[in-house]
Design a protein around this motif. Sequence first.
Motif, PDB file in Angstrom:
ATOM      1  N   HIS A   3      12.354  37.961  -4.171  1.00 25.44           N
ATOM      2  CA  HIS A   3      13.202  37.407  -5.234  1.00 25.44           C
ATOM      3  C   HIS A   3      13.242  38.266  -6.501  1.00 25.44           C
ATOM      4  O   HIS A   3      14.234  38.923  -6.745  1.00 25.44           O
ATOM      5  CB  HIS A   3      12.789  35.971  -5.539  1.00 25.44           C
ATOM      6  N   LEU A   4      12.164  38.272  -7.264  1.00 22.73           N
ATOM      7  CA  LEU A   4      12.216  38.941  -8.573  1.00 22.73           C
ATOM      8  C   LEU A   4      12.706  40.378  -8.482  1.00 22.73           C
ATOM      9  O   LEU A   4      13.571  40.798  -9.254  1.00 22.73           O
ATOM     10  CB  LEU A   4      10.838  38.887  -9.239  1.00 22.73           C
ATOM     11  N   SER A   5      12.168  41.102  -7.517  1.00 20.25           N
ATOM     12  CA  SER A   5      12.525  42.524  -7.419  1.00 20.25           C
ATOM     13  C   SER A   5      13.980  42.707  -7.016  1.00 20.25           C
ATOM     14  O   SER A   5      14.561  43.765  -7.203  1.00 20.25           O
ATOM     15  CB  SER A   5      11.624  43.210  -6.403  1.00 20.25           C
ATOM     16  N   GLN A   6      14.570  41.657  -6.447  1.00 16.97           N
ATOM     17  CA  GLN A   6      15.938  41.774  -5.934  1.00 16.97           C
ATOM     18  C   GLN A   6      17.005  41.679  -7.025  1.00 16.97           C
ATOM     19  O   GLN A   6      18.139  42.042  -6.802  1.00 16.97           O
ATOM     20  CB  GLN A   6      16.214  40.677  -4.895  1.00 16.97           C
ATOM     21  N   TRP A   7      16.624  41.126  -8.164  1.00 13.66           N
ATOM     22  CA  TRP A   7      17.715  40.871  -9.102  1.00 13.66           C
ATOM     23  C   TRP A   7      17.377  40.966 -10.580  1.00 13.66           C
ATOM     24  O   TRP A   7      18.260  41.193 -11.411  1.00 13.66           O
ATOM     25  CB  TRP A   7      18.311  39.484  -8.820  1.00 13.66           C
TER      26      TRP A   7
END
Lengths: 280, 841, 227
Positions: C173-177
């Motif tokens: 999640h976090l790293s994706q966006w």
Amino acid sequence: MNKIYKPKIGRRNVLKGVGVTVAGATALVAGAETVEAKATVPRWVMVMDLRKCIGCRACTVACKSENDVSLGRFRTVIQEKTVGKFPDTKKWFLPIMCNHCEGNEKDGIPPCVKVCPEYPGKRMTFKTADGGKVRYRGGATYKRPDGLVLIDSELCIGCGKCIDACPYGVRSFNPFVKAGKDQTKQAADKCDMCKERIANGIDPSCVNTCQGRARIFGDLNDPNSEVAKLVKEHNLAKNVLLPEEDTNPHVFYIDPDNILKDLYKKREKGKLDHYVDLIP
Amino acid sequence: MEKLNRRNFMIFAGASGTALAAGVGKSKKALAGNVTFKNGGRDFSPLTGKERMAIPTACWSCVTRDSMIGYVEDGRLKKLEGHPGSIRTLGKLCAKGQAGVNQVYFPDRILHPLQRVGKRGEHKWKRISWDDALDLIASKLKPLRDAGTPELFMYQYGRHKASQAATMYDFMAAYGTKTIGNHTSVCEAGKWVGQESLWGGMYDNWDYDKTDYVVNFGSNQFEAHTNHIPTSQRLIRAMVDRGVPLYTFDVRLSNTAAKSTKWIPIKPGHDGLVMLAMINVIMNEGLFRKDHFKFMRVTPDYHATTDQKIAAIKREVAKFTPEFAEQKSSVPAAIIKEIARGFAKAKAACLVTYRGTVMHYHGADQERAAMLLAAITNNLDTPGGRVMGVGAGWKAPSTPAAKVHKGLHLKDGFEGEAAFPTHHVSHQILPVIKDGFAGRPKVYWWSCYNPAFVNGDNKELSSILRDESIMPFLITTTISYDESSQYADLILPDVTYLERWDWEDMVSANQIAEFYIRQPLIKPLGEARCQGDVWPDLAKRIGFEMAWKSKKDYVRQSCEMTPGVKDVGGFDYMVKEGVWHDPNDKGNYGFYAKKVDVSGDGVILDDKTGVYWNWKKAGVESQAKAKKEGYLGIPGAKSSYVAQNIEGTPYSAYAPNTSFTKSGLLDFYSDNFKSKGLPAFPTYTPAPDHEAMADDELIMTTYKVAVHSHSRTTHCKWLSEIKHDNPGWINADTAAQRGISDGDTIKVHNELGSITTTAYVTEGIIPGVIAISHHFGRQHSGIYGSGKSDPINGGASNDPDATNMTWKKHGVHPNAIIPNRSDPISGTMRWMDTVVRVNKA
Amino acid sequence: MASPRNDMIEMAKARTNVYGLLADIFRAEPSQDLLSKLKDKEFSIALHTLNLSLDELFESTSQKQLLEDLAIEYTYLFIGPGSHISPHESMHTQARFGEVNELWGVATVDVKKFMEGAGLKVAESFTGMPDHISIEFEFMQRLLLKEVEAWTADEQEFGANIIKIEKRFYDEHLSQWVSIFCDKVIKAAKGPFYRQFCEVTKAFIDFEKVIMQDLIDEKEETDRLSA
């Protein structure tokens, strides 16, 4: 609001009691490698009653919703055409979609399947409602023994050959799905006759919402089905789009006014702008 | 900035910790529960199965309000389908209904209360909490109420019906304001006024399941209608399955006209004349049926015999020969005769009218002609004919009204504008407020309504909202930022219809009332809140209590109060099933022919009118006075109507249930109309401005397409993808005379201004007319509706699908050059009468 | 030299604090309380070590005016009306298998299920969506608090497992966006407040990748040595 609603009036259970015993298997289940002698295989088809289509586009939008079809492309559309001189002017509506072609008499392979580099792929087994088994060959684009022409996006390489090969131009790249075998490309996409719905005995989404009951879905192999009766009653075998292409389409049109030929706007080579639902 | 390393990170983290340790962040926790893992966090795997629900609810994309099933997966609304158990919708849903999913998730949706911080129209906003928003509103409304001037708070609504309207009216009464505006005059008010002058009630249903012949004037019901899904599917099936012919009179080859047995092009405003000519044929050829004549009044005499009535009708329509009608309407006399004969001879026939007929000068009178044509052929309130519709009759809780309960007279237009504005003159509310003759509200709150888009001369109306000196405080409840909300002082985020509770009551197509409810499919997105939940909260802040705690509570109480619904299980049953109708109901036919007991205390017969009425109930001092003054002489006596004496028998007949004072007869001769100098009997009254038209002028009409409502769907991507531009339909000959070819840019102009669009040159429209649909030319309707998410300086949309958007055109709004002019009878907006010139641009 | 265990606690606490603060920054327009704290010398120095500063903003504008300005800026950037930058993951990532990502999209559901898998639920009183940036940060804060508890109670394996779960949430999640989102805000911001906090957020998200891998490696190394 957390109760599961079960409609009292059940939807027509399309899977119940369908199919006829396949005798000459290759004739009826073209493309199948082996068919167990007793297997009853449905042949899913659509009958479009042009008298009843009022051009309301509920089908177009229901399809978008059911299948999360991205903008800029469609899985089914209505073409419309105004003809005649005032005041004797007419306007006609034509619902079109993937024809789930049987393929020509000789090889029984639809043109989109034929060009797929991934076809014929691995051996697959189709299980019939009565427990019978039919073996067939998979691919990125393939034809299932029940007549549905389907796409396996995991196997797709995004080459676009099927999109070009379809004489009806009902295929497009899905901008939200990568081709499984080439992540730099997008996978091909088109109408799958709402295969998950019909697997659960529910009409396809476009059929479900069609006000005029202009779209009738069912099993042509079941002589008691509404579609089989309509095809017989109205002699629809040749009432299909582009019969000259020898694709053997399985979307039939009830067309007593004989408007199909004049109404249908064919694809131009390499283009898909005939397959856009646009109200003028 | 510096890249983070362990050293500077620790310093930053320490400072962050200090900020947090001070208590910041404790109060706004969003996550509840405790972090717990099975197996000490080994093999952690979130649930991947899908949680699916199917919930019965009801649509609201248009007033048809189809009952439907919502399919929800993991808290996301995935799909909507017609409710298979509904006798109204028979499991079907239209394109707009199917696109309801877009209403919830469109990227430009308003999800938080917003307070204006710049000038009106500067698009500068600040998010505030609901608490602050409601306190702010209470701070404006409480002083008005305390000062005994609650009427200075005005509320105006677009699409409020059933419990959404009832909860609002209940709040407004408890608060004390009657300054409430609607929107019916831009819809079809003239139709209802025409019907009420006869029926004493309104809303015609067309009994397609039983009909043999349909004649349609100006209703495009295969694309759009106030009861679209229930009626249109029945009509097309009647046509194909039973061979029922459909004749459509329309200026334009709509989809309805296209699917008709025959399309008969007609000049705008001439529907009534053609109907009168059909009556002429039917009367003169003796094709009428006498069955319904005893319920009709066609002369001043309430006691005329059927023969006298026949003679009178013949006399009244004598001048409206088919040949005369042909000359004016351009419908060939032969066709008028053919259809008149077919209609009269059919076993059962439907006479259909809608906006094409009534949104004109004297539109209400043309509706009266339609009723007459149905009545003389015994196709009024008979199976297979034009019948008075029935909807569910819900009982509901109510809050006591405030002691001071009054209103400003803003809703019936300017002095002398309309004789019988029984459904009001909503398009003139803002101009009347600007004028100031009837006072001005201090607080104006509108909801599910976009006055600066949906009315005529909308740019002028927009400037009234913008001017802070006219109304100092504007509130709107809306899901989208639009032409009107841009000027609000406070925007409240509305729920969509898929996130709220209601009971519903729209008319059935088969004459059997259906009770149904709407329930939330998902939790409202963001901070969106249902108005039915806002009212009780706001009431408390102002200082009074509502009789219900929330919209859900209101619906629950209603279900437990309503006979029938209560008996099958009340609220729980409706939540589970969504719909209910009485299985023993045989359908609402022949209600007018019921014999009535007139032996009750105080019931007397009025000799002049033949009305049995109750003088005691009417509050008259004595029977003698009642006799002397008579039924018509006592104001308000109509509410004590009991029956109509017809040939010696008291029949229920057509009770005066609206503001028209009348007998129980169908008033084809109307004293009400005569008293205002209007035609007492249906007639042909051409629009004066059309009589004065120059040769090069055209009439502009507007219309709806199948995939859009007037003003609440352009932000829906699946709909705007199919239709987003609105060229002007113009006949090939008319275009050629002006040197216009298909696709040319054209200018359509009149004294109000000019709009530019492209020409759609077609054989599908009558010469002398330009038709432009009225959905487009949005100033603000998000990325899909107006092509810009940002009213200030453009920019990309949030929705990933927006990158796939293919259309760049967003149409033009014809209302900019349609003046707000009313039918002098009903006050209905004259949408179809605008005179324009068209040139190649 | 600090013991490895104390190191773990210290790092987890530090990360907790940063996630906590950033959750606050993105949750809503700043409160008076928060603004006062950010004006404090300690925070100012911390920003200076990162070569950032809000000193000028705080000095040039009265607190009252700043509260108003930042409320307007927050609305303009994250709420609309108009083309705001939605602070929801599903608006910034591509969905799989043809599922269209939009408000309450596939990512929203994934985040919700992840949180539920960890025993947490979006509170009834909270009216937003689970993939709001501030909820995702709050979730990490909650995981880290648990991690601190684990180290403190000397539950070594549990602590290590939680880091892996944090890493998984970060990876999925976090790293994706978050960085993509921050870049958009940095470009659109009118004032320094959200621009600088997005710089910090972006740097922190980059740092997290390194630090979580380090922590996992260190833990494995310690385990190996002690074995």
